[in-house]
Design an enzyme around this catalytic site. Structure first.
Site, PDB file in Angstrom:
ATOM      1  N   GLU A   1       8.773  -1.063  -5.334  1.00  0.00           N
ATOM      2  CA  GLU A   1       7.607  -1.900  -5.043  1.00  0.00           C
ATOM      3  C   GLU A   1       7.752  -3.282  -5.700  1.00  0.00           C
ATOM      4  OE1 GLU A   1       4.001  -0.317  -6.684  1.00  0.00           O
ATOM      5  OE2 GLU A   1       2.705  -1.362  -5.277  1.00  0.00           O
TER       6      GLU A   1
ATOM      7  N   LYS B   1      -0.482  -1.525   1.980  1.00  0.00           N
ATOM      8  CA  LYS B   1      -0.941  -0.485   1.052  1.00  0.00           C
ATOM      9  C   LYS B   1      -2.431  -0.200   1.246  1.00  0.00           C
ATOM     10  CE  LYS B   1      -0.546   0.426  -3.963  1.00  0.00           C
ATOM     11  NZ  LYS B   1       0.090  -0.132  -5.193  1.00  0.00           N
TER      12      LYS B   1
ATOM     13  N   CYS C   1       3.310   3.348  -3.422  1.00  0.00           N
ATOM     14  CA  CYS C   1       2.879   3.672  -4.786  1.00  0.00           C
ATOM     15  C   CYS C   1       1.593   4.506  -4.852  1.00  0.00           C
ATOM     16  CB  CYS C   1       2.775   2.393  -5.610  1.00  0.00           C
ATOM     17  SG  CYS C   1       2.813   2.700  -7.399  1.00  0.00           S
TER      18      CYS C   1
END
Lengths: 302, 302
Positions: free
Chosen positions: A45, A117, A154
């Site tokens: 990331e 995300k 993540c």
């Protein structure tokens, strides 16, 4: 599903303040991965910068860039030159005051798609809700020459819903660029529990969906801009597991740059789903409450 | 949540054809558990009988009983005598041609509630869709003197949706009576992968929901009624894990009766949810497709 074996590489490394140096590290590692036969490369990331979310600072938005933009151009060229699919991660500037934590997929020279995300954390040291607008593209896999990729980022990795939605949309692999680490002040037992929890919950997604899963995390210690605070010791431990959650390859917490190469048997998911056909038996007639925040005993009291 | 520590016991054992003998084994083990300080006892799936679902035989329905009925009366008395909460499992006869795989919760003499297995498997050796009507009580925790119990059964343990729904409804513990084993003909590596997958996916539910989890599985080899078929080697390995998925206690695959006692820190879930507040960040605006069987690329082609 394409049942051919797929050789993948995960590139785990520390990041410094010099973006050009970070890009040079990644470029060299991608070349190594290609030389070792990888066809799909997963980066960690926000791999061109330090993890700037340790504090809230409006100057942090200077690190954002458009998509397509410099990072996608650089990765597209590498993917073209080496015949790769590359999954990268960057800070996307969509407009003034509108930024995302975005994964990008480059396929042999072309931008195949992006994922913004969806689940955004906010904890001491991880002030992501300040920087990142929650994604608005949903949980949609990205089709590439190497398969249909369920790219997530993540914090998404803690949510079974995200993995399931990618699976229901036909993803053949789950992939997580990640930046997670220890607080240096925690004791060793807590650190071990956190690392094990991180590996375990993702292996659980692999099992529940009978899909291979790749998680690529950064490594190395990054100080906090406020010297009185303790910084983050990113724990590395990037790994690949198969559709029964079995570990196929795993890095350690070393701050050295690591190119973790692994071959995935892409025919295995179908075999596993024949003995454990979970998708057949989901009780979609009884899942409505998954759309609730919480099932309060006394909703009127809310 | 009640933050007091909770001492639990899981009772793992082989089952023979003699139901009275199975009940005697369970009774003795419950007494042992109480003597060792347990306040909550979890029994394995269908603990009074062999696993009769290895074949489809209408005579199998003779094993069913009403709720309340003999098994709940027996367990209620034990729970009253020893001041326990007991989670049992039985084959429920609701009416002719309408049977369920049901978990029952007895709390100090009283039937506190029941859960009817929602996800029903059907695989060679596990012909459950023949015997068990899918549950119609939903995913509703059961309140007891020892906490709000998210009771699920066996095949449910592979479905993150089930654990999440119990969590959203305020469960403080997840509990799984189970009967799962190896096919003797599988090789050792496949057996290990299956066992690890079973442990891992459940530890993953514990992590994703920050809840302690108890899984109680039967042990011992049971032959198939058709001698030409290979039977099931139930793999035991009952375990308790905490809200970061950390193993607190685990049995082995021994066919000996095992009383696995463990103390759970019930204050830990809240501490973990403060550092990893997943319930805060669920994207309920983007989860609609969890209610689909599959997200077909070409729905009209269905």
């Amino acid at each position: 599903m394409n049942p051919d074996p797929l050789r993948v590489a995960l590139i785990q490394h520390p990041c410094g303040a010099d973006a050009a140096a970070n890009r040079a590290t990644t470029t060299a590692a991608i070349v190594t991965a290609a030389e070792r036969g990888a066809k799909l490369v997963l980066l960690q990331e926000l791999h061109t910068t330090p993890y700037f979310c340790q504090q809230e600072d409006t100057a942090g938005f200077d690190l954002a860039e458009p998509v397509p933009g410099p990072t996608t151009a650089w990765l597209a060229e590498l993917s073209r030159e080496h015949g790769l699919v590359i999954v990268g991660s960057l800070f996307e500037r969509r407009d003034a005051g509108l930024y995302h934590n975005t994964a990008v997929v480059l396929d042999q020279g072309h931008l195949a798609g992006r994922y913004r995300k969806m689940h955004i954390p906010d904890d001491p040291g991880y002030h992501e809700k300040f920087y990142f607008t929650p994604g608005d593209l949903g949980f949609t896999p990205i089709d590439t020459s190497r398969g249909r990729l369920g790219v997530l980022v993540c914090w998404d990795q803690w949510f079974p819903e995200a993995a399931r939605l990618m699976s229901l949309a036909g993803a053949q692999l789950l992939l997580y660029p990640t930046a997670i680490g220890w607080e240096p002040g925690d004791d060793d037992e807590e650190k071990q529990r956190q690392l094990d929890a991180w590996v375990t919950v993702q292996r659980g997604h692999a099992v529940a969906n009978a899909l291979p899963l790749l998680a690529c995390n950064r490594s190395g210690f990054e100080t906090h801009p406020d010297a009185a605070k303790e910084g983050i010791d990113f724990w590395g431990n990037s790994f690949v597991c198969g559709p029964q959650g079995e570990i196929l390859a795993r890095a350690d917490a070393s701050a050295e740059t690591t190119v973790l190469v692994c071959e995935i048997d892409m025919a295995r998911s179908e075999a596993v789903r024949r003995i454990w056909p979970f998708l057949r038996d989901r009780r979609i007639d009884a899942y409505d409450d998954l759309l609730l925040r919480y099932r309060d005993k006394d909703p009127a009291g809310e």
